[in-house]
Design a protein around this motif. Structure first.
Motif, PDB file in Angstrom:
ATOM      1  N   HIS A  54      -7.744  -7.199  -3.061  1.00 46.85           N
ATOM      2  CA  HIS A  54      -6.424  -6.077  -3.077  1.00 46.85           C
ATOM      3  C   HIS A  54      -5.911  -6.716  -4.417  1.00 46.85           C
ATOM      4  O   HIS A  54      -5.509  -7.100  -4.536  1.00 46.85           O
ATOM      5  CB  HIS A  54      -5.956  -6.866  -2.188  1.00 46.85           C
ATOM      6  N   ASP A 107      -8.237  -1.313  -2.126  1.00 41.63           N
ATOM      7  CA  ASP A 107      -8.280  -2.732  -1.552  1.00 41.63           C
ATOM      8  C   ASP A 107      -9.419  -1.898  -1.920  1.00 41.63           C
ATOM      9  O   ASP A 107     -10.486  -0.997  -1.761  1.00 41.63           O
ATOM     10  CB  ASP A 107      -8.326  -3.154   0.385  1.00 41.63           C
ATOM     11  N   GLU A 119      -6.510 -12.864  -0.616  1.00 42.70           N
ATOM     12  CA  GLU A 119      -7.443 -11.738  -0.618  1.00 42.70           C
ATOM     13  C   GLU A 119      -8.110 -10.728  -1.811  1.00 42.70           C
ATOM     14  O   GLU A 119      -7.434 -10.196  -2.140  1.00 42.70           O
ATOM     15  CB  GLU A 119      -6.179  -9.981  -0.292  1.00 42.70           C
ATOM     16  N   HIS A 178       0.637  -1.571  -0.018  1.00 45.57           N
ATOM     17  CA  HIS A 178       0.113   0.048  -0.431  1.00 45.57           C
ATOM     18  C   HIS A 178       0.899   0.852   0.493  1.00 45.57           C
ATOM     19  O   HIS A 178       0.300   2.173  -0.373  1.00 45.57           O
ATOM     20  CB  HIS A 178      -1.001   0.106   1.064  1.00 45.57           C
TER      21      HIS A 178
HETATM   22 ZN   LIG Z   1      -4.797  -4.071   0.736  1.00 42.46          ZN
END
Ligand SMILES: [Zn+2]
Length: 341
Positions: free
Chosen positions: A192, A137, A189, A130
């Motif tokens: 993401h 996200d 995830e 990030h």
């Molecule tokens: Zn993330």
């Protein structure tokens, strides 16, 4: 107009042209969209001063920042998905190293959370994707309601399959694939997304269903591709150091600060005694080591490195070396490793 005046105008004009030239040049060369940041590969030192961020609102109308081009392409992706009946919203994106450090400091002093909690759940400042501004996200909007809970999103396979299918067309990839925790350091995830600014490479990665790490590892001639060269230097450094220290260390992490080009290898006087094969690369690197036990710190630290008892890492080592290609074995290894060439 006299001669002096004319000359002044010409000088001004040429200066302006030069500035404009630099500007366009810098727009393309200041940072590498294929940068790798993960739990053992640090954000490059010159990233934050150069990254171009735009401020927008997330699903909760909070201000968030995203890298400029990644945001443009995100908007296109969002539009395309809308046509398929899928609504995505932004949750979080850019986080500075400083913010991450503040979070780390604040929570580690918190009696309810404490250092053990932080070590387990908070990314180490400098080692979160990030920080690049290229990681996004997302959350979903279904029947006017936001779906942002991790478990709820993981359960919605149908919607995320539609989203993932479209990513590569806009230069995005899915970063944390299912069952690839060992490689990425993260569990699945689906929310993401990572912008890499290259549709062809994104398509290759998504089609082959591989992680970004596996893609960088698959490049055979790393000499021309900085991110692949950095990845492979780190990979071989990791095995080199882990082999040299044996069970005295349990972990290590890296920041490849420079990858020499062929021209630089030829010109640099400090490299004049080193012979370079076609695929060999000289590099400079910073790294941290994690001792298996505190008693081993002095043993490992030797002359370099600073022990941080809060985190349990010995930090601030630096070194130089050559990633050398073994033609017979057809693999790379670390050579000439030390504090100077
Ligand atoms: Zn993330």
């Amino acid at each position: 107009m006299n001669k002096k005046g004319l000359l002044l105008i010409i000088v001004l004009f040429v200066t302006l042209l030069f500035i404009a030239g630099c500007e366009t040049l810098s727009l393309n060369t200041k940072y590498d969209y294929l940068v790798l940041v993960n739990k053992y590969s640090k954000l490059p030192n010159d990233w934050e001063p150069n990254v171009r961020l735009v401020t927008t609102k997330n699903a909760w109308k909070e201000d968030i920042q995203v890298e400029e081009k990644a945001y443009e392409k995100y908007k296109e992706l969002k539009e395309a998905l809308k046509e398929e009946g899928v609504t995505i919203e932004l949750d979080s994106a850019y986080r500075s190293v400083e913010e991450q450090q503040n979070l780390w400091d604040e929570w580690s002093k918190d009696p309810e959370k404490g250092i053990e909690y932080v070590k387990k759940y908070v990314a180490v400042p400098g080692y979160s994707e990030h920080h690049t501004g290229l990681a996004i996200d997302i959350c979903l909007k279904k029947d006017g309601k936001l779906v942002y809970d991790n478990d709820d999103m993981i359960a919605d396979r149908e919607t995320f399959a539609k989203i993932h299918k479209k990513l590569a067309d806009y230069g995005f990839i899915l970063r944390y694939l299912e069952g690839r925790d060992e490689i990425t350091g993260y569990a699945y995830e689906p929310w993401h997304l990572r912008y890499i600014d290259n549709v062809e490479i994104a398509k290759e990665i998504m089609k082959k269903d591989i992680t970004f790490e596996e893609y960088l590892d698959s490049i055979k001639d790393v000499k021309g591709t900085e991110s692949a060269a950095k990845y492979q230097i780190m990979k071989y450094m990791k095995s080199y150091l882990e082999e040299s220290y044996g069970d005295k260390i349990t972990d290590s992490r890296y920041n490849v600060t420079k990858v020499y080009t062929v021209e630089e290898e030829k010109k640099d006087p400090t490299l004049k005694n080193i012979k370079f094969g076609e695929k060999d690369i000289a590099f400079t690197i910073e790294y941290d080591l994690k001792p298996a036990k505190e008693e081993l710190v002095n043993d490992i630290a030797a002359t370099a490195g600073v022990y941080d008892s809060d985190t349990g890492w010995i930090k601030n080592y630096s070194g130089v070396g050559v990633l050398r290609y073994d033609k017979k074995k057809k693999n790379y290894y670390i050579d000439n490793f030390g504090t100077s060439f």
